[in-house]
Scaffold this active site. Structure first.
Site, mmCIF file in Angstrom:
data_model
loop_
_atom_site.group_PDB
_atom_site.id
_atom_site.type_symbol
_atom_site.label_atom_id
_atom_site.label_comp_id
_atom_site.label_asym_id
_atom_site.label_seq_id
_atom_site.Cartn_x
_atom_site.Cartn_y
_atom_site.Cartn_z
ATOM 1 N N ASP A 19 20.015 -36.800 -55.933
ATOM 2 C CA ASP A 19 20.573 -35.499 -56.309
ATOM 3 C C ASP A 19 21.370 -34.892 -55.158
ATOM 4 O O ASP A 19 21.059 -35.132 -53.984
ATOM 5 C CB ASP A 19 19.402 -34.566 -56.699
ATOM 6 C CG ASP A 19 19.878 -33.343 -57.466
ATOM 7 O OD1 ASP A 19 21.058 -33.291 -57.854
ATOM 8 O OD2 ASP A 19 19.063 -32.427 -57.677
ATOM 9 N N ASN A 67 22.885 -35.740 -68.689
ATOM 10 C CA ASN A 67 24.149 -35.739 -67.937
ATOM 11 C C ASN A 67 25.385 -35.908 -68.829
ATOM 12 O O ASN A 67 26.502 -35.598 -68.413
ATOM 13 C CB ASN A 67 24.172 -36.849 -66.863
ATOM 14 C CG ASN A 67 23.310 -36.544 -65.659
ATOM 15 O OD1 ASN A 67 22.831 -37.457 -64.970
ATOM 16 N ND2 ASN A 67 23.087 -35.255 -65.361
HETATM 17 C C1 FPP Z 1 23.273 -36.178 -58.833
HETATM 18 O O1 FPP Z 1 24.079 -35.302 -58.088
HETATM 19 C C2 FPP Z 1 23.857 -37.502 -59.005
HETATM 20 C C3 FPP Z 1 24.198 -38.069 -60.196
HETATM 21 C C4 FPP Z 1 24.060 -37.383 -61.489
HETATM 22 C C5 FPP Z 1 24.797 -39.419 -60.271
HETATM 23 C C6 FPP Z 1 24.327 -40.441 -59.275
HETATM 24 C C7 FPP Z 1 25.380 -41.476 -59.181
HETATM 25 C C8 FPP Z 1 25.777 -42.122 -58.053
HETATM 26 C C9 FPP Z 1 25.114 -41.957 -56.753
HETATM 27 C C10 FPP Z 1 26.932 -43.053 -58.086
HETATM 28 C C11 FPP Z 1 26.927 -44.216 -59.019
HETATM 29 C C12 FPP Z 1 25.662 -44.986 -59.123
HETATM 30 C C13 FPP Z 1 25.504 -46.324 -59.065
HETATM 31 C C14 FPP Z 1 24.166 -46.883 -59.368
HETATM 32 C C15 FPP Z 1 26.562 -47.245 -58.652
HETATM 33 P P1 FPP Z 1 24.593 -33.981 -58.796
HETATM 34 O O2 FPP Z 1 25.922 -34.278 -59.383
HETATM 35 O O3 FPP Z 1 23.577 -33.513 -59.773
HETATM 36 O O4 FPP Z 1 24.721 -33.010 -57.582
HETATM 37 P P2 FPP Z 1 24.495 -31.418 -57.581
HETATM 38 O O5 FPP Z 1 23.084 -31.182 -58.017
HETATM 39 O O6 FPP Z 1 24.729 -31.053 -56.160
HETATM 40 O O7 FPP Z 1 25.489 -30.843 -58.518
#
Ligand code: FPP
Length: 244
Positions: A19, A67
């Site tokens: 996250d 998501n």
């Molecule tokens: C959460 O941060 C992250 C995600 C919803 C996506 C995770 C994906 C990756 C790390 C990249 C692709 C993955 C692979 C396996 C290649 P957020 O967007 O919720 O951050 P925030 O809470 O700060 O808004």
């Protein structure tokens, strides 16, 4: 590796809620997708670090069923990143003897991501150093609902008696049926919640929350988390004296 771990106390199954990509990007005055792109490097480091110390299963929460309601552009970028990363990292998974698996409503992924995923899963199926399990379009409550439906069908078809339903039956009908329970759950970015992730499987997991935002999560952050895990006493409801 600068860390001296107790090799007898390496968690078998580590699960991570990655996250903070969006906030990381915002801090840098960039768009959210910039955070996701940089999150991929943290994924790579974490996989390597986990394999190096002997973790057997690493489950990463890459995309939740909730998501999908993010802005379309962000969803599209995440899906393309997934397909591109799978393509790019395939060789490294092979070289490191890592088996790819995935849990979630995989059919809802765009064709390109689905095909890439299927191909890498198939090609890495006989690797056995570590299982990398990606949670994609995953929601734990839906997983449980689906398990209840398949169990009910078996009861209706006289393949299963109600009195024979036990914890193992439930376990065997989850997406994670062939995997051990989660020992250690890590969540980055300072949020302290589970967000519909592996609700059944974390029943006795140790929880670890760090303020580090996911793109900043490096090997050393993973090792710090493992050190903390090794200090915990897992009692499973017993007293401290009983487990010594
Ligand atoms: C959460 O941060 C992250 C995600 C919803 C996506 C995770 C994906 C990756 C790390 C990249 C692709 C993955 C692979 C396996 C290649 P957020 O967007 O919720 O951050 P925030 O809470 O700060 O808004």
């Amino acid at each position: 590796m600068n860390n001296n771990f107790d090799t007898q106390k390496i968690p078998n199954h580590v699960a991570i809620i990655m996250d903070g990509n969006g906030r990381w990007a915002k801090q840098k005055g960039r768009l959210r997708v910039f955070g996701h792109k940089n999150g991929v490097q943290a994924v790579r480091e974490t996989i390597e670090a986990a394999a190096e110390i002997g973790v057997k299963v690493l489950t990463l929460y890459a995309f939740s069923s909730e998501n999908w309601s993010r802005p379309k552009k962000e969803v599209d970028t995440l899906m393309s990143l997934l397909a591109a990363s799978l393509k790019k990292e395939f060789k490294s998974l092979q070289k490191n003897d890592i088996q790819l698996r995935a849990i979630g409503d995989l059919q809802s992924l765009p064709n390109k991501a689905q095909n890439q995923l299927k191909e890498v899963i198939k090609k890495t199926a006989s690797n056995n150093r570590m299982i990398l399990n990606l949670a994609l379009s995953y929601g734990s409550r839906t997983e449980i609902v689906n398990a209840v439906k398949s169990i009910s069908k078996k009861v209706v078809n006289n393949e299963l008696k109600i009195e024979n339903i036990d914890k193992k039956t439930i376990n065997n009908h989850l997406y994670t049926f062939s995997l051990p329970d989660v020992d250690f759950l890590i969540r980055t970015s300072g949020e302290q919640r589970i967000s519909n992730f592996l609700l059944w499987q974390i029943a006795y997991a140790e929880l670890y929350f760090t303020k580090t935002l996911w793109p900043d999560f490096k090997k050393q952050n993973f090792y710090d988390a493992i050190s903390e895990y090794q200090k915990r006493e897992r009692r499973y409801g017993k007293t401290s004296e009983q487990i010594k």
